[in-house]
Design an enzyme around this catalytic site. Sequence first.
Site, PDB file in Angstrom:
ATOM      1  N   SER A   1      12.425 -20.964 -43.868  1.00  0.00           N
ATOM      2  CA  SER A   1      13.195 -21.675 -44.884  1.00  0.00           C
ATOM      3  C   SER A   1      12.680 -21.323 -46.277  1.00  0.00           C
ATOM      4  O   SER A   1      12.548 -20.146 -46.599  1.00  0.00           O
ATOM      5  CB  SER A   1      13.134 -23.168 -44.591  1.00  0.00           C
ATOM      6  OG  SER A   1      14.244 -23.804 -45.132  1.00  0.00           O
TER       7      SER A   1
ATOM      8  N   LYS B   1      11.680 -17.524 -47.721  1.00  0.00           N
ATOM      9  CA  LYS B   1      11.992 -16.824 -48.973  1.00  0.00           C
ATOM     10  C   LYS B   1      10.687 -16.253 -49.525  1.00  0.00           C
ATOM     11  O   LYS B   1      10.614 -15.104 -49.966  1.00  0.00           O
ATOM     12  CB  LYS B   1      12.572 -17.790 -50.023  1.00  0.00           C
ATOM     13  CG  LYS B   1      13.792 -18.617 -49.606  1.00  0.00           C
ATOM     14  CD  LYS B   1      14.291 -19.457 -50.796  1.00  0.00           C
ATOM     15  CE  LYS B   1      14.969 -20.776 -50.444  1.00  0.00           C
ATOM     16  NZ  LYS B   1      16.142 -20.747 -49.632  1.00  0.00           N
TER      17      LYS B   1
ATOM     18  N   GLN C   1      24.506 -22.681 -50.248  1.00  0.00           N
ATOM     19  CA  GLN C   1      23.617 -22.683 -51.417  1.00  0.00           C
ATOM     20  C   GLN C   1      23.867 -21.443 -52.279  1.00  0.00           C
ATOM     21  O   GLN C   1      23.888 -20.319 -51.784  1.00  0.00           O
ATOM     22  CB  GLN C   1      22.161 -22.727 -50.968  1.00  0.00           C
ATOM     23  CG  GLN C   1      21.202 -22.896 -52.133  1.00  0.00           C
ATOM     24  CD  GLN C   1      19.810 -23.299 -51.689  1.00  0.00           C
ATOM     25  OE1 GLN C   1      19.344 -22.875 -50.638  1.00  0.00           O
ATOM     26  NE2 GLN C   1      19.153 -24.118 -52.485  1.00  0.00           N
TER      27      GLN C   1
ATOM     28  N   HIS D   1      17.277 -26.052 -37.608  1.00  0.00           N
ATOM     29  CA  HIS D   1      16.664 -25.235 -38.652  1.00  0.00           C
ATOM     30  C   HIS D   1      15.179 -25.023 -38.331  1.00  0.00           C
ATOM     31  O   HIS D   1      14.448 -25.977 -38.101  1.00  0.00           O
ATOM     32  CB  HIS D   1      16.837 -25.966 -39.988  1.00  0.00           C
ATOM     33  CG  HIS D   1      16.415 -25.178 -41.187  1.00  0.00           C
ATOM     34  ND1 HIS D   1      16.634 -23.823 -41.319  1.00  0.00           N
ATOM     35  CD2 HIS D   1      15.797 -25.564 -42.332  1.00  0.00           C
ATOM     36  CE1 HIS D   1      16.164 -23.416 -42.498  1.00  0.00           C
ATOM     37  NE2 HIS D   1      15.636 -24.450 -43.121  1.00  0.00           N
TER      38      HIS D   1
END
Length: 390
Positions: free
Chosen positions: A203, A207, A249, A337
């Site tokens: 998540s 990144k 997003q 997730h």
Amino acid sequence: MFNLAAIWLVSFVVGAIAQTCPALPSTINLTANSKLPDPFKFINGTAVASKADWACRREEISQLFQRYELGTLPPKPSNVTASLSGNSLTINASEGGKSISFSVSISKPSSGTAPYPAIIAYGGLSIPTPAGVAVITFNNDDIAAQQSSSSRGQGKFYNLYGSNHSASAMTAWAWGVSRIIDALELTPSAGIDLDHIGVSGCSRNGKGALVAGAFDTRIALTIPQESGSGGAGSWRISDAIMANGTSTQTASEIVGENVWFSTTFNTYANQVNVLPFDHHLLSALVAPRGLLIIDNTSIDWLGPQSVWGCQKTANYVWQALGEADHMGVSQVGNHNHCAFPSNEQGDLDAFVNKFLKGQSTNTNIIKTDGANNLGFVESQWVDWTVPTLS
Ligand code: MCU
């Protein structure tokens, strides 16, 4: 002998790049481009025609990301020392009369013999721990906080470089990963194999893991998991998905949510088409090293279409370098997730075994369980061709 030769070769190549790569102009005229920008064209329009050109283009892309999106990555500080106590490796870094220290924990595998391959895990490992691989737990929030948009300039990185330093949290974390590797180099008794270091996170930390892998070429395998927008996703494709009515997003949302990007990026968040890059080029900085994108087709917020299109496109850089199978995408849905589904285990094993254990495996893995190429129409996004670089 081999190591000395390798060190000589690396310094020769680095020296050659420093001598021959054109400097990035201080002012760049940014023009709108609705496609994913051409990896194989320098900012001045010159074509990338060889592997040597790619080395310079890679440096240019790195500079562009730092200038417009991620903030400046400082070089290795003038003084880095390390000390090992049990499983805890403490790193001390000083620069300009200031110093910080932070610690990582090293969990050794129960099988195999030292030196072990290792994965530096942002906030702990979210993928299943591979057999025979050490896990180095990196508390990245300690280096740069990521509580909210008010975390700007907080954390040990900023204690060292000042709270107004341009580095985003992700850049500060990448700096931290590089210092962990410096410390491992200084500490052979830590028992880590420096040629087989991976980095992973899920998540927001995915990144971050991608950014670390992009910047530090000592990392052999980068595994961002469900990193979504601002990670494996494309700013441009995410904007298009949003415009088509799917709540996902986008850059304009992300800059208000947290401090993952530099304040300079705020200027571009509502006009991502003028950026001279997109995140296919963030991944491209990893090439030709190992990169496995682990992703989830079931969460719209992550922008699965965006990740798929972006990373399929990123693979063209590995293709151009003759190493297409050093970069893979495994996109599987129907799980929570950051919950790694068992049907992706084989894909993970193939990459870990090749890049962290030196085995010969089949890493031709670019797959999604999403229907119809997830609606990604390449001609809509790619208006360039892929050269063969030698
Ligand atoms: C996918 O990463 C982020 C996402 O960018 C954020 O919008 C959301 O708030 O948090 C995700 C995450 O880090 O979940 C743990």
